[in-house]
Write an enzyme that holds these catalytic residues in place. Sequence first.
Site, PDB file in Angstrom:
ATOM      1  N   SER A  18      14.793  65.300  87.140  1.00  0.00           N
ATOM      2  CA  SER A  18      15.713  64.831  86.103  1.00  0.00           C
ATOM      3  C   SER A  18      14.946  63.928  85.151  1.00  0.00           C
ATOM      4  O   SER A  18      14.446  62.867  85.556  1.00  0.00           O
ATOM      5  CB  SER A  18      16.856  64.036  86.734  1.00  0.00           C
ATOM      6  OG  SER A  18      17.444  63.224  85.730  1.00  0.00           O
ATOM      7  N   HIS A  29      15.906  69.272  84.845  1.00  0.00           N
ATOM      8  CA  HIS A  29      17.311  68.857  84.899  1.00  0.00           C
ATOM      9  C   HIS A  29      17.590  67.886  83.750  1.00  0.00           C
ATOM     10  O   HIS A  29      16.920  66.857  83.613  1.00  0.00           O
ATOM     11  CB  HIS A  29      17.580  68.208  86.257  1.00  0.00           C
ATOM     12  CG  HIS A  29      19.006  67.853  86.500  1.00  0.00           C
ATOM     13  ND1 HIS A  29      19.947  68.780  86.902  1.00  0.00           N
ATOM     14  CD2 HIS A  29      19.670  66.671  86.400  1.00  0.00           C
ATOM     15  CE1 HIS A  29      21.123  68.192  87.055  1.00  0.00           C
ATOM     16  NE2 HIS A  29      20.984  66.902  86.754  1.00  0.00           N
ATOM     17  N   MET A  37      24.974  62.402  78.919  1.00  0.00           N
ATOM     18  CA  MET A  37      26.020  61.404  79.190  1.00  0.00           C
ATOM     19  C   MET A  37      26.618  60.884  77.887  1.00  0.00           C
ATOM     20  O   MET A  37      25.880  60.638  76.927  1.00  0.00           O
ATOM     21  CB  MET A  37      25.411  60.226  79.947  1.00  0.00           C
ATOM     22  CG  MET A  37      24.752  60.624  81.247  1.00  0.00           C
ATOM     23  SD  MET A  37      24.050  59.191  82.040  1.00  0.00           S
ATOM     24  CE  MET A  37      23.423  59.931  83.555  1.00  0.00           C
ATOM     25  N   HIS A  56      23.130  69.357  82.835  1.00  0.00           N
ATOM     26  CA  HIS A  56      24.238  68.740  83.571  1.00  0.00           C
ATOM     27  C   HIS A  56      25.043  67.898  82.576  1.00  0.00           C
ATOM     28  O   HIS A  56      24.606  66.821  82.175  1.00  0.00           O
ATOM     29  CB  HIS A  56      23.638  67.880  84.699  1.00  0.00           C
ATOM     30  CG  HIS A  56      24.634  67.055  85.454  1.00  0.00           C
ATOM     31  ND1 HIS A  56      24.252  66.028  86.303  1.00  0.00           N
ATOM     32  CD2 HIS A  56      25.990  67.105  85.515  1.00  0.00           C
ATOM     33  CE1 HIS A  56      25.333  65.476  86.841  1.00  0.00           C
ATOM     34  NE2 HIS A  56      26.397  66.107  86.373  1.00  0.00           N
ATOM     35  N   MET A 102      27.465  66.190  93.548  1.00  0.00           N
ATOM     36  CA  MET A 102      26.979  64.863  93.190  1.00  0.00           C
ATOM     37  C   MET A 102      26.939  64.009  94.450  1.00  0.00           C
ATOM     38  O   MET A 102      27.960  63.817  95.111  1.00  0.00           O
ATOM     39  CB  MET A 102      27.895  64.199  92.151  1.00  0.00           C
ATOM     40  CG  MET A 102      27.821  64.793  90.764  1.00  0.00           C
ATOM     41  SD  MET A 102      26.158  64.924  90.064  1.00  0.00           S
ATOM     42  CE  MET A 102      25.581  63.217  90.109  1.00  0.00           C
ATOM     43  N   PHE A 120      23.985  56.960  86.430  1.00  0.00           N
ATOM     44  CA  PHE A 120      22.711  56.250  86.508  1.00  0.00           C
ATOM     45  C   PHE A 120      21.780  56.869  87.537  1.00  0.00           C
ATOM     46  O   PHE A 120      22.243  57.399  88.553  1.00  0.00           O
ATOM     47  CB  PHE A 120      22.957  54.783  86.889  1.00  0.00           C
ATOM     48  CG  PHE A 120      23.873  54.075  85.934  1.00  0.00           C
ATOM     49  CD1 PHE A 120      23.394  53.540  84.740  1.00  0.00           C
ATOM     50  CD2 PHE A 120      25.232  53.991  86.196  1.00  0.00           C
ATOM     51  CE1 PHE A 120      24.247  52.921  83.839  1.00  0.00           C
ATOM     52  CE2 PHE A 120      26.103  53.377  85.301  1.00  0.00           C
ATOM     53  CZ  PHE A 120      25.605  52.840  84.120  1.00  0.00           C
ATOM     54  N   GLY A 146      18.479  56.296  90.231  1.00  0.00           N
ATOM     55  CA  GLY A 146      18.041  55.235  91.133  1.00  0.00           C
ATOM     56  C   GLY A 146      19.078  54.751  92.130  1.00  0.00           C
ATOM     57  O   GLY A 146      18.903  53.691  92.741  1.00  0.00           O
ATOM     58  N   GLY A 174      21.296  63.133  93.066  1.00  0.00           N
ATOM     59  CA  GLY A 174      21.534  61.710  93.278  1.00  0.00           C
ATOM     60  C   GLY A 174      20.942  61.207  94.577  1.00  0.00           C
ATOM     61  O   GLY A 174      21.316  61.664  95.650  1.00  0.00           O
ATOM     62  N   GLY A 175      19.955  60.323  94.460  1.00  0.00           N
ATOM     63  CA  GLY A 175      19.351  59.749  95.660  1.00  0.00           C
ATOM     64  C   GLY A 175      18.502  60.726  96.447  1.00  0.00           C
ATOM     65  O   GLY A 175      18.289  60.547  97.645  1.00  0.00           O
ATOM     66  N   GLY A 204      15.137  62.333  90.117  1.00  0.00           N
ATOM     67  CA  GLY A 204      14.730  61.589  88.929  1.00  0.00           C
ATOM     68  C   GLY A 204      13.719  60.526  89.269  1.00  0.00           C
ATOM     69  O   GLY A 204      12.505  60.715  89.135  1.00  0.00           O
ATOM     70  N   SER A 205      14.215  59.397  89.766  1.00  0.00           N
ATOM     71  CA  SER A 205      13.327  58.270  90.011  1.00  0.00           C
ATOM     72  C   SER A 205      12.233  58.598  91.035  1.00  0.00           C
ATOM     73  O   SER A 205      11.094  58.146  90.884  1.00  0.00           O
ATOM     74  CB  SER A 205      14.127  57.039  90.443  1.00  0.00           C
ATOM     75  OG  SER A 205      15.080  57.385  91.413  1.00  0.00           O
TER      76      SER A 205
HETATM   77  C1  DX5 Z   1      23.080  60.781  87.713  1.00  0.00           C
HETATM   78  C2  DX5 Z   1      22.301  61.971  87.230  1.00  0.00           C
HETATM   79  C3  DX5 Z   1      21.136  62.283  88.061  1.00  0.00           C
HETATM   80  C4  DX5 Z   1      20.099  61.205  88.122  1.00  0.00           C
HETATM   81  C5  DX5 Z   1      19.432  61.290  89.450  1.00  0.00           C
HETATM   82  O1  DX5 Z   1      24.229  60.667  86.953  1.00  0.00           O
HETATM   83  O2  DX5 Z   1      23.124  63.119  87.192  1.00  0.00           O
HETATM   84  O3  DX5 Z   1      20.544  63.532  87.710  1.00  0.00           O
HETATM   85  O4  DX5 Z   1      19.151  61.295  87.107  1.00  0.00           O
HETATM   86  O5  DX5 Z   1      18.589  60.222  89.577  1.00  0.00           O
HETATM   87  P1  DX5 Z   1      17.903  59.838  90.960  1.00  0.00           P
HETATM   88  O6  DX5 Z   1      17.126  61.011  91.419  1.00  0.00           O
HETATM   89  O7  DX5 Z   1      17.058  58.661  90.573  1.00  0.00           O
HETATM   90  O8  DX5 Z   1      19.023  59.474  91.910  1.00  0.00           O
HETATM   91 ZN    ZN Z   2      22.252  65.216  86.953  1.00  0.00          ZN
END
Ligand code: DX5
Ligand code: ZN
Length: 228
Positions: free
Chosen positions: A10, A35, A39, A68, A139, A145, A147, A176-177, A197-198
């Site tokens: 992401s 990804h 938002m 997304h 999700m 967000f 992280g 997510g996570g 993502g993170s």
């Molecule tokens: C959250 C996003 C995710 C986010 C995941 O609303 O849809 O795609 O970037 O981030 P991490 O992998 O850091 O949880």
């Molecule tokens: Zn996402």
Amino acid sequence: MTLPIRIAPSILAADFAKLGQEVKDVSEAGADWIHLDVMDGHFVPNISFGPDVIKSLRPYTTATFDCHLMISPADPYLEAFAKAGCDRITVHAEAGVHLHRSLQTIRHLGKKVGVTLNPATPLSILENVLDDIDLILIMSVNPGFGGQKFIPAMADKIRNAKSLIGDRPIELEVDGGVSTETAGLIAAAGANVLVAGSAIFKGGSVDAYKQTVADLRAAAERGRLGAN
Ligand code: DX5
Ligand code: ZN
């Protein structure tokens, strides 16, 4: 049906000052899909980017653009995201009252159709659209967000989604996570697409991205084997 494990970084966690380069780097590092977290500051309490940014990123990779949409309403913007170069468009079931219409619109635009559910939304909302979709995105945090921590109760939800899918060729994605610690249990529960993502972008270099993408893939493959 067993679909390949796919790693989908992401770019929400990438360096926005050099997004094109980040997309290129993470693609070279072995990402299967990119990804794209959109938002609107209304459906979720954060604002990211829209179709113009996605369009400008399109030339940087041939990888699948996995979009997304965390926006409400989504319908007025679906065409713009399709034209921007998204290959897959996923809408939230909670984002509008006419989910089936949104899915039909994405299909008519010639894109792969996805539905995503917030952690509290039951899977039953998908029962009557299963033959209209290519992807379910579970999700595993509240969207908005990066992280955040993986919500443990989502492991059962992934397992139930997998059995709901049955033999259909529907991708089961989790967002997510996702980390090297959670990838195994996520794949063991039946998911094949892992958004991260993170976990990936904290690395900060192509070599680090490559290592994390490989580690995530290996952890997922191990989790999947262990489940069989
Ligand atoms: C959250 C996003 C995710 C986010 C995941 O609303 O849809 O795609 O970037 O981030 P991490 O992998 O850091 O949880
Ligand atoms: Zn996402």
